[in-house]
Design an enzyme around this catalytic site. Structure first.
Site, PDB file in Angstrom:
ATOM      1  N   HIS A  32       0.629  -1.138   0.039  1.00 11.79           N
ATOM      2  CA  HIS A  32      -0.163   0.034   0.029  1.00 11.79           C
ATOM      3  C   HIS A  32       0.953   1.261  -0.024  1.00 11.79           C
ATOM      4  CE1 HIS A  32      -3.558  -2.213   1.835  1.00 11.79           C
ATOM      5  NE2 HIS A  32      -2.410  -3.133   2.353  1.00 11.79           N
ATOM      6  N   TYR A  33       0.314   2.448  -0.619  1.00 17.54           N
ATOM      7  CA  TYR A  33       1.093   3.565   0.030  1.00 17.54           C
ATOM      8  C   TYR A  33       0.200   4.260   1.108  1.00 17.54           C
ATOM      9  CZ  TYR A  33      -2.021   6.330  -3.702  1.00 17.54           C
ATOM     10  OH  TYR A  33      -2.637   6.703  -4.462  1.00 17.54           O
ATOM     11  N   THR A  34       0.655   5.216   1.833  1.00 17.23           N
ATOM     12  CA  THR A  34       0.039   5.785   2.990  1.00 17.23           C
ATOM     13  C   THR A  34      -0.965   6.867   2.560  1.00 17.23           C
ATOM     14  OG1 THR A  34       1.747   7.571   3.356  1.00 17.23           O
ATOM     15  CG2 THR A  34       1.440   5.220   4.633  1.00 17.23           C
ATOM     16  N   GLU A  97       2.290  -0.814   4.510  1.00 13.77           N
ATOM     17  CA  GLU A  97       2.090   0.538   4.362  1.00 13.77           C
ATOM     18  C   GLU A  97       3.387   1.384   4.098  1.00 13.77           C
ATOM     19  OE1 GLU A  97      -0.764   2.334   3.714  1.00 13.77           O
ATOM     20  OE2 GLU A  97      -2.272   1.114   4.324  1.00 13.77           O
ATOM     21  N   HIS A 139      -2.379  -2.890  -3.352  1.00 13.96           N
ATOM     22  CA  HIS A 139      -3.856  -2.806  -2.986  1.00 13.96           C
ATOM     23  C   HIS A 139      -4.849  -2.872  -4.095  1.00 13.96           C
ATOM     24  CE1 HIS A 139      -6.704  -0.655   0.203  1.00 13.96           C
ATOM     25  NE2 HIS A 139      -7.008  -1.898  -0.167  1.00 13.96           N
ATOM     26  N   ASP A 149      -3.433   2.144  -4.827  1.00 14.68           N
ATOM     27  CA  ASP A 149      -1.890   2.187  -4.362  1.00 14.68           C
ATOM     28  C   ASP A 149      -1.506   0.582  -4.672  1.00 14.68           C
ATOM     29  OD1 ASP A 149      -4.256   1.707  -2.315  1.00 14.68           O
ATOM     30  OD2 ASP A 149      -2.589   1.408  -1.097  1.00 14.68           O
TER      31      ASP A 149
END
Length: 265
Positions: A32-34, A97, A139, A149
């Site tokens: 994921h990215y935040t 993340e 994700h 993401d």
């Protein structure tokens, strides 16, 4: 809380977790990215009970690794989604993340130090849990249309070259027949069948609808990132065919020559 990996630099326990439902060990690794301004903001949010979100790990831009949830537990990072006909991704996966502002807040390339930590931690996790390369996912792969993401700037090719994940050289952009929103027929159904055979949640209806467009975008972000437009051009189709053929147990024989149906119909 005790760190599961020797690569962890710090612990920030989150209250947002539960027991894995019917699965004693993870079988997927989800990136994921935040999507927030900075790493500290993301950490605070995932450690607030009212957020109802968490992940097992967070990787800072400088490469620092923070663990929030024990790997044995079910972190709340993936939400609704599916992969290879399996739902409840949270119970089946470990979530990482990665600090990045995301598409809504100034999406940018991932720094080398951060990528190095993603690689090291990812290899550690898949090695300990015997997670297959094709189950190292974004994700967006498990929730197409709902999530995007870690995005097209995430270095999937570099990670796979170093042993993390499944990837093939994307076919170069070229002309030729393509399919997009509103098209229908057997070639569209063949393309949808190939996406489903790899793992995406899509039915071979023969109609290139909004779901098909969303899954195509997710596929392109991961496997053909030079052009993300949701159109099934020959570069996208050939890359998908090549990817299926590179699986340890390839489903191509069962697909009855899907690529040929796409090209000739």
């Amino acid at each position: 809380m005790i760190a599961d990996s020797g690569l962890v630099d710090g612990l920030r326990p989150s209250p947002n977790f539960g027991e894995r439902r019917g699965h004693s060990r993870p079988e997927m690794l989800i990136m994921h990215y935040t999507g927030m301004a900075d790493g500290e903001s993301a950490l605070r949010w995932m450690c607030m009970e009212r957020s109802q979100v968490s992940s097992h790990y967070l990787i800072q831009e400088d490469g620092g690794v923070v663990q929030l949830v024990c790997e044995a537990d079910r972190a709340w990072h993936a939400g609704a989604g599916d992969w290879r006909g399996r739902d409840d991704i949270n119970s089946r996966s470990i979530g990482i993340e990665i600090v990045n502002p995301g598409h809504e807040h100034g999406y940018r390339a991932y720094p080398p130090a951060q990528v190095a930590s993603v690689l090291a931690l990812g290899l550690d996790i898949v090695g300990r849990h015997a997670i297959p390369p094709e189950n190292v996912l974004g994700h967006s792969d498990v929730a197409p249309g709902r999530k995007q993401d870690p995005g097209e700037l995430f270095p999937w090719a570099d990670l796979a070259a170093a042993g993390l994940g499944h990837f093939v050289r994307p076919e170069r952009l070229s002309g030729g027949r393509f399919f997009g929103r509103g098209d229908s027929g057997e070639p569209v159904a063949a393309f949808q069948s190939m996406l489903a055979a790899y793992g995406y949640g899509i039915d071979p209806t023969g109609d290139f609808d909004e779901r098909t467009r969303a899954v195509t975008i997710a596929f392109q972000q991961h496997f053909r990132p030079c052009k993300v437009d949701g159109i099934a051009d020959m570069s996208t189709i050939t890359t998908l065919y090549r990817l299926l053929g590179a699986l340890a147990s390839s489903p191509l024989a069962a697909q009855g020559g899907s690529r040929g149906a796409i090209r000739t119909a």
